[in-house]
Design an enzyme around this catalytic site. Structure first.
Site, PDB file in Angstrom:
ATOM      1  N   ASN A  18       0.427  17.697  -9.006  1.00  0.00           N
ATOM      2  CA  ASN A  18      -0.098  16.917  -7.874  1.00  0.00           C
ATOM      3  C   ASN A  18      -1.068  17.781  -7.048  1.00  0.00           C
ATOM      4  OD1 ASN A  18       1.671  14.705  -8.300  1.00  0.00           O
ATOM      5  ND2 ASN A  18       3.069  15.600  -6.943  1.00  0.00           N
TER       6      ASN A  18
ATOM      7  N   GLU B  85       7.914  19.073 -14.827  1.00  0.00           N
ATOM      8  CA  GLU B  85       7.559  20.443 -14.115  1.00  0.00           C
ATOM      9  C   GLU B  85       9.129  21.119 -13.837  1.00  0.00           C
ATOM     10  OE1 GLU B  85       3.464  20.444 -11.891  1.00  0.00           O
ATOM     11  OE2 GLU B  85       5.110  19.197 -10.987  1.00  0.00           O
TER      12      GLU B  85
ATOM     13  N   SER C 185       9.186  16.282  -4.965  1.00  0.00           N
ATOM     14  CA  SER C 185       7.703  16.345  -5.315  1.00  0.00           C
ATOM     15  C   SER C 185       6.920  17.287  -4.064  1.00  0.00           C
ATOM     16  CB  SER C 185       7.117  15.028  -5.357  1.00  0.00           C
ATOM     17  OG  SER C 185       7.153  14.328  -4.240  1.00  0.00           O
TER      18      SER C 185
ATOM     19  N   HIS D 110      11.001  17.990 -11.750  1.00  0.00           N
ATOM     20  CA  HIS D 110       9.887  17.141 -11.112  1.00  0.00           C
ATOM     21  C   HIS D 110       9.449  16.232 -12.401  1.00  0.00           C
ATOM     22  CE1 HIS D 110       5.830  16.303  -9.247  1.00  0.00           C
ATOM     23  NE2 HIS D 110       6.925  15.518  -8.816  1.00  0.00           N
TER      24      HIS D 110
END
Length: 666
Positions: free
Chosen positions: A495, A457, A424, A445
């Site tokens: 994120n 992702e 991440s 992800h």
């Protein structure tokens, strides 16, 4: 008997030697059937022809699908955009309702044979038939998903479902939007007969026509629930339960459906008339347009995966922590075999224990549960690596450790297997450096909790081959998730966009805003959870690390840490330690029950709170992190739960700018 019809494109029609008419829907150029304008018009031609035959010349009509994917998956949502006024909605709905009424009034038995999806308008069509038969195959599902699009059944499905299933079961099906298994639909009364497989449907339909089968409808004791005072009590209970899940100002459709039932539930003729009047404004509303947009975004992400080629069946996950174990468990729930590797045998056992809890929720029956347990393999030595189609690393976020692992995996994985990291925070290019073939590595992800969040992702670096990205997307869709292709960069998309929002919440808290007020402001805006509670659930240590990595941590006077870092230094990491921004008891945060705030102030604070998220989403689009603005919106909605009824952060931002410009011009 011979009945000649004009050239049909979406239906085939014939009458067999026994005098049974067969109307088979198979929309030209489509992988799945839906009720578009042409399909409706052609069905109208079929009905008109049958209305004109002499009594006894045709013994009955059977509706079936010519596609393996199912009967009818609903109305053709692509045509909805043209229905931008209430008047247009009423006109279109009226035509289809009249057709369904004519089907119901045919002097011969009308049987529908259902395999696969029978949803929305497809189920409303089925309910207009005299007898409904479905197979028990795993892929067969029935339901009313309209509420997820900001509407409710508008082709008199409200009335007909109550008539055959009773108000309690019918309203529950419509309010939840859940897809029902054939057995559950039969128990409710939405289906009259079940057969083992699709291969039994045609014979069963033939027998039903010859026996002149007609549904009896709901039993008397179910019908009593539509009478007062029971109906009023039911409506009150339904309204309260719905309000626990959604806000009426955000999602009005389920509340209008309850209103419709409460006012007219014991007068189905009046309910039919009122249904259209209450349906039209919902269909023409901005909320419904935005929710239809979100549906379109989900279909867009699914289309990113190649339709053929790579067919993953075996997955190997390295790292049996919460994320790794949950990924492996989800792959098993999706029908795959998964092996779980970790240096710590005890960690693997914990992971398998967690997986069994998921299996109990998702895999129905002892046979399915036992099969799931058998497909999850404890593999501390990595013996399954050479057999795996997809290998996912989910270990500690240390570059040298990951590099060493992938250098070893490259020598053991079979040709064509996907090599993926769940990192991440690390750049894909850096992890891939030691590989002889760095273009093979992709990022997958996942988001926590894996079983609930639909997005994955799919990360590509500068040298990642498109073929590997395509295979990764194919894997993601195979486990019933949505793939979002993103560039390798700090925070990727989700994120990166979410972090400024959470750090803004920390800043507001640090500046004296109550935590409850911040969370309520986010809920009022439409977020699924307040940021303070969200950070406590994620872990304040993780949030603090992300804030520092992206240089977003709230500033202080330099004499002390910001409030987030201070809590981390005290060991108050949120839910997992029992205290963070909130104190946690029995898995729930303790709130100030007496804290109340002005609605207008909450609305203002909510806009202030999400503004950094909107700004960062725009920057991510400008930086080309994903393909375009639609992909930004899709990623943020499905990765964070950003208010779906607003259509996505960039769509919302654009609409707000347009509103502001309109006011300025006025």
């Amino acid at each position: 008997m011979q009945i000649t019809l004009p050239d049909l494109k979406d239906w085939t029609f014939s009458v067999d030697l026994e005098g049974i008419a067969w109307a088979i829907i198979d929309r030209q150029g489509e992988s799945m059937n839906s009720l578009g304008r042409r399909a409706i018009e052609e069905l109208g031609e079929v009905v008109e022809a049958l209305e004109q035959v002499q009594a006894g010349e045709v013994r009955g009509l059977v509706l079936m699908s010519g596609k393996d994917s199912g009967f009818v998956a609903g109305a053709d949502i692509r045509e909805f955009e043209g229905f931008d006024t209430e008047e247009k909605v009423r006109d279109v709905v009226k035509q289809t309702i009249e057709l369904f009424d004519r089907i119901e009034a045919l002097p011969m038995p009308v049987v529908v044979a259902i395999h696969g999806y029978c949803l929305g308008g497809g189920l409303e069509l089925a309910l207009a038939c005299d007898w409904r038969i479905a197979d028990r195959e795993e892929g067969t599902r029935l339901g009313f998903p309209e509420v997820k699009l900001g509407i409710f059944p508008g082709l008199n499905g409200t009335v007909r479902s109550i008539r055959v299933a009773g108000p309690m079961d019918a309203m529950t099906a419509m309010l939840t939007g859940k897809m029902l298994r054939p057995g559950a639909a039969r128990a409710m009364g939405l289906v009259d007969q079940l057969v083992a497989t699709r291969h039994n449907l045609r014979w069963a339909a033939r027998k039903a026509v010859l026996q002149k089968r007609r549904s009896k409808g709901a039993p008397w004791w179910k019908k009593l629930m539509a009478k007062q005072p029971v109906r009023g009590m039911l409506a009150k209970q339904m309204r309260a339960k719905t309000a626990e899940k959604v806000r009426e100002d955000h999602y009005p459709a389920p509340f209008r459906l309850i209103d419709l039932f409460e006012r007219h539930g014991d007068d189905l003729a009046a309910m039919k008339r009122a249904e259209t009047e209450m349906f039209a404004p919902l269909m023409a509303s901005e909320t419904s347009r935005n929710l239809r947009r979100v549906f379109g975004l989900s279909e867009m992400l699914k289309d990113a995966a190649p339709k053929d080629g790579f067919r993953p069946r075996k997955v190997h996950v390295i790292g049996a922590g919460t994320m790794g174990a949950d990924i492996a468990a989800w792959c098993v729930v999706s029908g795959m075999q998964a092996s779980l590797q970790d240096l710590d045998q005890g960690q693997i056992e914990k992971g398998i224990h967690r997986a069994k809890k998921l299996f109990k929720k998702r895999l129905r029956g002892k046979t399915a549960f036992d099969s799931g347990v058998a497909r999850l393999i404890a593999d501390p030595g990595g013996k399954q690596i050479k057999h795996a189609d997809v290998i996912i690393e989910a270990i500690i976020e240390k570059l040298d450790v990951k590099q060493k692992l992938f250098a070893d995996l490259e020598t053991k994985a079979k040709p064509g297997a996907v090599l993926a990291t769940n990192t991440s925070s690390l750049k894909l290019e850096d992890i891939a450096k030691p590989l002889k073939d760095p273009g093979r590595l992709v990022g997958l992800h996942f988001f926590n909790p894996v079983a609930q969040l639909p997005l994955v992702e799919v990360v590509h670096g500068e040298g990642t081959r498109e073929e590997e990205v395509g295979k990764a997307c194919r894997f993601v869709t195979a486990i019933n998730k949505l793939p979002l292709v993103v560039k390798s960069c700090s925070g990727f998309l989700v994120n990166r966009v979410l972090a400024p929002y959470m750090m803004e919440a920390v800043r507001l808290y640090q500046d004296g805003q109550p935590r409850e007020k911040i969370d309520q402001a986010a809920l009022k805006f439409g977020m699924p959870m307040g940021p303070m509670e969200l950070m406590d659930m994620v872990g304040l240590d993780i949030c603090n690390k992300v804030g520092e990595e992206l240089n977003l941590a709230p500033k202080t006077d330099g004499a002390s840490d910001n409030v987030l870092a201070s809590l981390v230094n005290q060991g108050k990491l949120g839910k997992k330690t029992g205290e963070g921004f909130y104190v946690w008891e029995d898995g729930k945060p303790k709130r100030d029950a007496e804290a109340t705030f002005d609605d207008a102030e909450l609305a203002r604070l909510g806009r202030e709170l999400v503004q950094p998220l909107l700004d960062e989403a725009a920057r991510a689009e400008a930086d080309g992190i994903v393909k375009d603005a639609d992909h930004v919106d899709a990623g943020v909605i499905f990765g964070t739960g950003f208010a779906p009824f607003r259509g996505g952060p960039l769509h919302y931002r654009k609409s707000q700018d347009a509103n502001a410009a309109g006011k300025a011009a006025a």
